[in-house]
Write a protein that holds these residues in place. Structure first.
Motif, PDB file in Angstrom:
ATOM      1  N   ASP A   1      46.856  45.457  55.765  1.00 59.44           N
ATOM      2  CA  ASP A   1      46.798  46.872  55.392  1.00 59.44           C
ATOM      3  C   ASP A   1      47.775  47.200  54.271  1.00 59.44           C
ATOM      4  O   ASP A   1      47.436  47.930  53.331  1.00 59.44           O
ATOM      5  N   GLU A   2      49.001  46.677  54.366  1.00 60.92           N
ATOM      6  CA  GLU A   2      50.001  46.940  53.336  1.00 60.92           C
ATOM      7  C   GLU A   2      49.584  46.326  52.003  1.00 60.92           C
ATOM      8  O   GLU A   2      49.725  46.941  50.950  1.00 60.92           O
ATOM      9  N   ALA A   3      49.033  45.116  52.047  1.00 60.15           N
ATOM     10  CA  ALA A   3      48.591  44.450  50.823  1.00 60.15           C
ATOM     11  C   ALA A   3      47.478  45.245  50.141  1.00 60.15           C
ATOM     12  O   ALA A   3      47.515  45.461  48.923  1.00 60.15           O
ATOM     13  N   LEU A   4      46.495  45.710  50.904  1.00 62.23           N
ATOM     14  CA  LEU A   4      45.399  46.480  50.318  1.00 62.23           C
ATOM     15  C   LEU A   4      45.886  47.820  49.787  1.00 62.23           C
ATOM     16  O   LEU A   4      45.410  48.295  48.747  1.00 62.23           O
ATOM     17  N   ARG A   5      46.847  48.442  50.480  1.00 58.40           N
ATOM     18  CA  ARG A   5      47.410  49.702  49.993  1.00 58.40           C
ATOM     19  C   ARG A   5      48.103  49.489  48.650  1.00 58.40           C
ATOM     20  O   ARG A   5      47.912  50.254  47.703  1.00 58.40           O
ATOM     21  N   LEU A   6      48.912  48.435  48.533  1.00 56.64           N
ATOM     22  CA  LEU A   6      49.601  48.143  47.281  1.00 56.64           C
ATOM     23  C   LEU A   6      48.607  47.845  46.168  1.00 56.64           C
ATOM     24  O   LEU A   6      48.793  48.279  45.027  1.00 56.64           O
ATOM     25  N   LEU A   7      47.550  47.134  46.485  1.00 53.91           N
ATOM     26  CA  LEU A   7      46.530  46.813  45.494  1.00 53.91           C
ATOM     27  C   LEU A   7      45.904  48.086  44.941  1.00 53.91           C
ATOM     28  O   LEU A   7      45.553  48.155  43.764  1.00 53.91           O
ATOM     29  N   GLY A   8      45.800  49.108  45.775  1.00 53.09           N
ATOM     30  CA  GLY A   8      45.260  50.386  45.338  1.00 53.09           C
ATOM     31  C   GLY A   8      46.180  51.147  44.398  1.00 53.09           C
ATOM     32  O   GLY A   8      45.756  52.117  43.764  1.00 53.09           O
ATOM     33  N   ASN A   9      47.439  50.722  44.272  1.00 50.26           N
ATOM     34  CA  ASN A   9      48.405  51.399  43.397  1.00 50.26           C
ATOM     35  C   ASN A   9      48.403  50.876  41.974  1.00 50.26           C
ATOM     36  O   ASN A   9      49.111  51.416  41.126  1.00 50.26           O
ATOM     37  N   VAL A  10      47.679  49.793  41.711  1.00 51.04           N
ATOM     38  CA  VAL A  10      47.598  49.241  40.367  1.00 51.04           C
ATOM     39  C   VAL A  10      46.129  49.173  39.956  1.00 51.04           C
ATOM     40  O   VAL A  10      45.241  49.241  40.802  1.00 51.04           O
ATOM     41  N   THR A  11      45.864  49.037  38.666  1.00 52.82           N
ATOM     42  CA  THR A  11      44.478  49.089  38.191  1.00 52.82           C
ATOM     43  C   THR A  11      44.020  47.822  37.488  1.00 52.82           C
ATOM     44  O   THR A  11      42.877  47.758  37.042  1.00 52.82           O
ATOM     45  N   PHE A  12      44.893  46.840  37.366  1.00 60.78           N
ATOM     46  CA  PHE A  12      44.524  45.598  36.696  1.00 60.78           C
ATOM     47  C   PHE A  12      44.936  44.400  37.523  1.00 60.78           C
ATOM     48  O   PHE A  12      45.909  44.452  38.273  1.00 60.78           O
ATOM     49  N   GLY A  13      44.203  43.329  37.363  1.00 64.56           N
ATOM     50  CA  GLY A  13      44.527  42.087  38.051  1.00 64.56           C
ATOM     51  C   GLY A  13      43.806  40.938  37.389  1.00 64.56           C
ATOM     52  O   GLY A  13      43.372  41.033  36.242  1.00 64.56           O
ATOM     53  N   ARG A  14      43.635  39.850  38.137  1.00 65.58           N
ATOM     54  CA  ARG A  14      43.006  38.646  37.615  1.00 65.58           C
ATOM     55  C   ARG A  14      41.959  38.146  38.597  1.00 65.58           C
ATOM     56  O   ARG A  14      42.236  38.027  39.784  1.00 65.58           O
ATOM     57  N   ILE A  15      40.777  37.844  38.082  1.00 59.37           N
ATOM     58  CA  ILE A  15      39.744  37.235  38.907  1.00 59.37           C
ATOM     59  C   ILE A  15      39.700  35.748  38.547  1.00 59.37           C
ATOM     60  O   ILE A  15      39.796  35.380  37.382  1.00 59.37           O
ATOM     61  N   VAL A  16      39.609  34.916  39.570  1.00 58.97           N
ATOM     62  CA  VAL A  16      39.563  33.470  39.388  1.00 58.97           C
ATOM     63  C   VAL A  16      38.244  32.973  39.967  1.00 58.97           C
ATOM     64  O   VAL A  16      37.883  33.329  41.090  1.00 58.97           O
ATOM     65  N   PHE A  17      37.541  32.173  39.183  1.00 54.07           N
ATOM     66  CA  PHE A  17      36.255  31.637  39.602  1.00 54.07           C
ATOM     67  C   PHE A  17      36.111  30.225  39.037  1.00 54.07           C
ATOM     68  O   PHE A  17      36.920  29.800  38.210  1.00 54.07           O
ATOM     69  N   ILE A  18      35.098  29.507  39.487  1.00 54.46           N
ATOM     70  CA  ILE A  18      34.881  28.144  39.015  1.00 54.46           C
ATOM     71  C   ILE A  18      33.918  28.177  37.827  1.00 54.46           C
ATOM     72  O   ILE A  18      32.833  28.745  37.909  1.00 54.46           O
ATOM     73  N   SER A  19      34.346  27.574  36.724  1.00 53.36           N
ATOM     74  CA  SER A  19      33.551  27.472  35.512  1.00 53.36           C
ATOM     75  C   SER A  19      33.593  26.030  35.031  1.00 53.36           C
ATOM     76  O   SER A  19      34.671  25.498  34.770  1.00 53.36           O
ATOM     77  N   ARG A  20      32.428  25.435  34.923  1.00 54.23           N
ATOM     78  CA  ARG A  20      32.346  24.034  34.486  1.00 54.23           C
ATOM     79  C   ARG A  20      33.249  23.134  35.332  1.00 54.23           C
ATOM     80  O   ARG A  20      34.012  22.332  34.809  1.00 54.23           O
ATOM     81  N   ALA A  21      33.214  23.344  36.619  1.00 49.73           N
ATOM     82  CA  ALA A  21      33.957  22.556  37.611  1.00 49.73           C
ATOM     83  C   ALA A  21      35.467  22.734  37.536  1.00 49.73           C
ATOM     84  O   ALA A  21      36.219  21.975  38.138  1.00 49.73           O
ATOM     85  N   MET A  22      35.936  23.757  36.818  1.00 49.32           N
ATOM     86  CA  MET A  22      37.371  24.022  36.689  1.00 49.32           C
ATOM     87  C   MET A  22      37.643  25.499  36.989  1.00 49.32           C
ATOM     88  O   MET A  22      36.789  26.347  36.734  1.00 49.32           O
ATOM     89  N   PRO A  23      38.831  25.818  37.510  1.00 50.22           N
ATOM     90  CA  PRO A  23      39.169  27.234  37.713  1.00 50.22           C
ATOM     91  C   PRO A  23      39.259  27.963  36.373  1.00 50.22           C
ATOM     92  O   PRO A  23      39.797  27.433  35.408  1.00 50.22           O
ATOM     93  N   ALA A  24      38.711  29.162  36.328  1.00 56.66           N
ATOM     94  CA  ALA A  24      38.795  30.024  35.151  1.00 56.66           C
ATOM     95  C   ALA A  24      39.363  31.366  35.597  1.00 56.66           C
ATOM     96  O   ALA A  24      39.164  31.791  36.734  1.00 56.66           O
ATOM     97  N   LEU A  25      40.066  32.034  34.715  1.00 54.98           N
ATOM     98  CA  LEU A  25      40.749  33.283  35.052  1.00 54.98           C
ATOM     99  C   LEU A  25      40.456  34.320  33.977  1.00 54.98           C
ATOM    100  O   LEU A  25      40.449  33.998  32.793  1.00 54.98           O
ATOM    101  N   ARG A  26      40.208  35.565  34.403  1.00 51.86           N
ATOM    102  CA  ARG A  26      39.997  36.677  33.473  1.00 51.86           C
ATOM    103  C   ARG A  26      40.847  37.862  33.941  1.00 51.86           C
ATOM    104  O   ARG A  26      40.898  38.161  35.127  1.00 51.86           O
ATOM    105  N   PHE A  27      41.477  38.532  32.987  1.00 50.85           N
ATOM    106  CA  PHE A  27      42.155  39.794  33.290  1.00 50.85           C
ATOM    107  C   PHE A  27      41.087  40.870  33.363  1.00 50.85           C
ATOM    108  O   PHE A  27      40.231  40.955  32.490  1.00 50.85           O
ATOM    109  N   VAL A  28      41.130  41.681  34.421  1.00 49.00           N
ATOM    110  CA  VAL A  28      40.092  42.678  34.650  1.00 49.00           C
ATOM    111  C   VAL A  28      40.696  43.943  35.264  1.00 49.00           C
ATOM    112  O   VAL A  28      41.820  43.952  35.747  1.00 49.00           O
ATOM    113  N   ALA A  29      39.887  44.992  35.255  1.00 50.70           N
ATOM    114  CA  ALA A  29      40.261  46.266  35.884  1.00 50.70           C
ATOM    115  C   ALA A  29      39.705  46.288  37.308  1.00 50.70           C
ATOM    116  O   ALA A  29      38.699  45.645  37.597  1.00 50.70           O
TER     117      ALA A  29
END
Length: 140
Positions: A18-46
Motif C-alpha cells: 500500500d505504501e509503495a503504490l501510494r508513493l508511486l502515485g506521487n510521481v508522474t514518470f518512471g521506467r518500463i522494462v521489457f524484453i526486446s530481441r532477447a535482451m532487457p530494454a528500458l524506456r522512460f515513460v509517464a
C-alpha cells in the motif's frame, strides 16, 4: 560551551504494498522494462495510478505496441531521490501489461498523463502489478 549535534545515520526499510503504490502515485514518470530481441530494454515513460493499476503513456513504437497487444509481463520502476541528503524511495512493479483499447478509457487516460518534454503519448498500457516491492532510505 558549544553543543555538538549528532545526526542519525540514514536507514533503509522495506515498503508495504500500500505504501509503495501510494508513493508511486506521487510521481508522474518512471521506467518500463521489457524484453526486446532477447535482451532487457528500458524506456522512460509517464504514468498515473488508476486504483491499484498503473496507466503508462508511451510514444508509439511498433515493437512495444506489438508486445503489449498480447498482454506481456513487464517491470516498472519509479523513484524519488535526494542524493545530497541520501534519502528517497524506489518502487518496482512486476505484472502483466496490455494496451488500453477502449476509446473512452483511452481518451480519459490521455487527459491524465503528462508526456516527457519533447515526447508524445500515442499509446497507453495498463499494468496490473502482481509483485510490488520497494524501499525507502532516510533518517528515522
Amino acid at each position: 560551551m558549544q553543543q555538538q549535534v549528532t545526526r542519525s545515520a540514514p536507514t533503509s526499510r522495506e515498503l508495504s504494498r500500500d505504501e509503495a503504490l501510494r508513493l508511486l502515485g506521487n510521481v508522474t514518470f518512471g521506467r518500463i522494462v521489457f524484453i526486446s530481441r532477447a535482451m532487457p530494454a528500458l524506456r522512460f515513460v509517464a504514468h498515473v495510478m488508476d486504483g491499484d493499476a498503473l496507466l503508462i503513456g508511451l510514444p508509439y513504437e511498433a515493437e512495444i505496441a506489438a508486445l503489449l497487444q498480447r498482454v506481456s509481463v513487464v517491470v516498472y520502476e519509479a523513484d524519488e531521490l535526494d542524493a545530497a541528503a541520501r534519502t528517497g524511495w524506489s518502487v518496482v512493479l512486476t505484472g502483466r501489461a496490455g494496451l488500453v483499447a477502449d476509446p473512452q478509457e483511452l481518451e480519459q487516460a490521455l487527459a491524465r498523463l503528462q508526456a516527457w518534454p519533447g515526447e508524445r503519448i500515442d499509446v497507453v498500457a495498463r499494468l496490473r502489478p502482481e509483485l510490488v516491492t520497494g524501499f525507502a532510505a532516510g533518517a528515522d
